[in-house]
Scaffold this motif. Structure first.
Motif, PDB file in Angstrom:
ATOM      1  N   ILE A  79       0.878  -1.177   0.000  1.00  0.00           N
ATOM      2  CA  ILE A  79       0.000   0.000   0.000  1.00  0.00           C
ATOM      3  C   ILE A  79       0.908   1.217   0.000  1.00  0.00           C
ATOM      4  N   THR A  80       0.738   2.064  -1.011  1.00  0.00           N
ATOM      5  CA  THR A  80       1.665   3.180  -1.243  1.00  0.00           C
ATOM      6  C   THR A  80       0.944   4.509  -1.097  1.00  0.00           C
ATOM      7  N   ASP A  81       0.521   4.823   0.114  1.00  0.00           N
ATOM      8  CA  ASP A  81      -0.186   6.090   0.324  1.00  0.00           C
ATOM      9  C   ASP A  81       0.749   7.272   0.109  1.00  0.00           C
ATOM     10  N   HIS A  82       0.157   8.397  -0.265  1.00  0.00           N
ATOM     11  CA  HIS A  82       0.934   9.601  -0.538  1.00  0.00           C
ATOM     12  C   HIS A  82       1.526  10.164   0.749  1.00  0.00           C
ATOM     13  N   ASP A  83       2.867  10.212   0.803  1.00  0.00           N
ATOM     14  CA  ASP A  83       3.576  10.834   1.921  1.00  0.00           C
ATOM     15  C   ASP A  83       3.141  10.277   3.273  1.00  0.00           C
ATOM     16  N   ASN A  84       2.798   8.988   3.301  1.00  0.00           N
ATOM     17  CA  ASN A  84       2.267   8.402   4.532  1.00  0.00           C
ATOM     18  C   ASN A  84       2.624   6.910   4.574  1.00  0.00           C
ATOM     19  N   ILE A  85       3.290   6.480   5.639  1.00  0.00           N
ATOM     20  CA  ILE A  85       3.666   5.075   5.761  1.00  0.00           C
ATOM     21  C   ILE A  85       2.913   4.368   6.890  1.00  0.00           C
ATOM     22  N   ASP A  86       1.875   4.981   7.413  1.00  0.00           N
ATOM     23  CA  ASP A  86       1.141   4.392   8.536  1.00  0.00           C
ATOM     24  C   ASP A  86       0.437   3.089   8.158  1.00  0.00           C
ATOM     25  N   SER A  87       0.190   2.881   6.875  1.00  0.00           N
ATOM     26  CA  SER A  87      -0.541   1.682   6.447  1.00  0.00           C
ATOM     27  C   SER A  87       0.213   0.406   6.804  1.00  0.00           C
ATOM     28  N   TYR A  88       1.544   0.453   6.832  1.00  0.00           N
ATOM     29  CA  TYR A  88       2.292  -0.773   7.101  1.00  0.00           C
ATOM     30  C   TYR A  88       2.078  -1.243   8.537  1.00  0.00           C
ATOM     31  N   GLU A  89       2.275  -0.351   9.482  1.00  0.00           N
ATOM     32  CA  GLU A  89       2.086  -0.735  10.884  1.00  0.00           C
ATOM     33  C   GLU A  89       0.635  -1.120  11.143  1.00  0.00           C
ATOM     34  N   GLU A  90      -0.287  -0.406  10.510  1.00  0.00           N
ATOM     35  CA  GLU A  90      -1.707  -0.677  10.720  1.00  0.00           C
ATOM     36  C   GLU A  90      -2.120  -2.024  10.143  1.00  0.00           C
ATOM     37  N   GLY A  91      -1.476  -2.432   9.050  1.00  0.00           N
ATOM     38  CA  GLY A  91      -1.961  -3.616   8.350  1.00  0.00           C
ATOM     39  C   GLY A  91      -1.112  -4.854   8.406  1.00  0.00           C
TER      40      GLY A  91
END
Length: 288
Positions: free
Chosen positions: A45-57
């Motif tokens: 998941i490559t959100d714009h300027d945001n890496i929170d998806s990795y820890e969340e998922g």
């Protein structure tokens, strides 16, 4: 950070998609579920300027049986062109990466507040608080504002929102473009975090002239598998990747579900070997 290989499913991957943490329509968990339903083996998941998806998922993806690697899409700007640099397999706890992305998201929020203020001066009332809630305080972009304009029935379509208000050449947008990194800075940031920088959708960016310079600054790949790439584009970038020793990236750039399932994760049938090449490149980055 070690990113293990765990082949499964269809042996296909998708390395470019967005959740509600930037301008996507599905939450991280909903997006993971969707990718599992599409039969994918691995995703980023490559959100714009945001890496929170990795820890969340990451734990949820593990339970769902799908390989899940860190991803991000960093917005950069050079001589009139927006150039997006994807980053993969970086260390999610890297301090400078996190601090820089937090600062970039704050700049986006400042820009969004100003756009909402200028719209209000024109009699178009939107709630900035609602925008924040929809992104769960993540990255707020013009796409979110465009969607709100459609939802509030100020414009009939997403495209009309850009034509009337949000387009780069529109008077409303004069002087409020958010500050961005240069492509070189984005590439170096990803490299410093132990990751692999890849140029997103090169035919859309349409700055092939910059690729040699970006390679000199550490670019490791270009997206070869993209919706919108004609056969001639595919072969042109494949030849360019070979010339400069770049790996092939790829993903559907998924944002929202469509009735025709176009741009859905997995729609490009990208082979698992693409991820293996990304992982190999990451190992070389760490050695260097």
């Amino acid at each position: 950070m070690v990113v293990p290989s765990r082949r499964s499913g269809s042996e296909h991957v998708d390395l470019h998609m967005h959740s509600t943490l930037s301008d996507g329509g599905l939450s991280v968990r909903e997006l993971i579920d969707y990718c599992v339903a599409q039969g994918l083996s691995a995703i980023a998941i490559t959100d714009h300027d945001n890496i929170d998806s990795y820890e969340e998922g990451r734990e949820y993806a593990e339970e769902a049986g799908i390989e899940y690697i860190p991803g991000v899409e960093i917005s950069s700007y050079w001589n009139g062109s927006d150039i997006h640099i994807l980053g993969y397999c970086y260390e999610p706890t890297h301090l400078r990466l996190n601090r820089t992305l937090i600062a970039l998201r704050e700049r986006r929020r400042i820009r969004a507040r100003e756009i909402v203020r200028r719209l209000s001066e024109r009699g178009v009332e939107l709630s900035y608080e609602k925008l924040e809630q929809k992104t769960r305080h993540g990255s707020i972009g013009r796409a979110h504002i465009a969607a709100a304009l459609v939802e509030e029935e100020y414009v009939p379509t997403f495209q009309d929102a850009f034509t009337r208000y949000l387009g780069t050449d529109n008077k409303l947008m004069e002087g409020i473009e958010s500050e961005k990194l240069t492509p070189e800075e984005a590439i170096q940031l990803i490299l410093d975090a132990g990751g692999v920088p890849v140029m997103a959708h090169p035919s859309k960016t349409n700055r092939d002239d910059l690729i040699p310079m970006l390679v000199d600054h550490g670019l490791k790949g270009i997206e070869l598998y993209c919706h919108g790439h004609s056969t001639s584009c595919f072969h042109r970038y494949k030849d360019m990747a070979k010339r400069y020793g770049l790996l092939h990236g790829g993903g559907a750039d998924f944002h929202v579900k469509r009735e025709d399932a176009r741009y859905s994760p997995g729609s490009l049938r990208i082979p698992y070997e693409i991820l293996e090449k990304v992982r190999d490149a990451r190992d070389r980055v760490c050695v260097n």
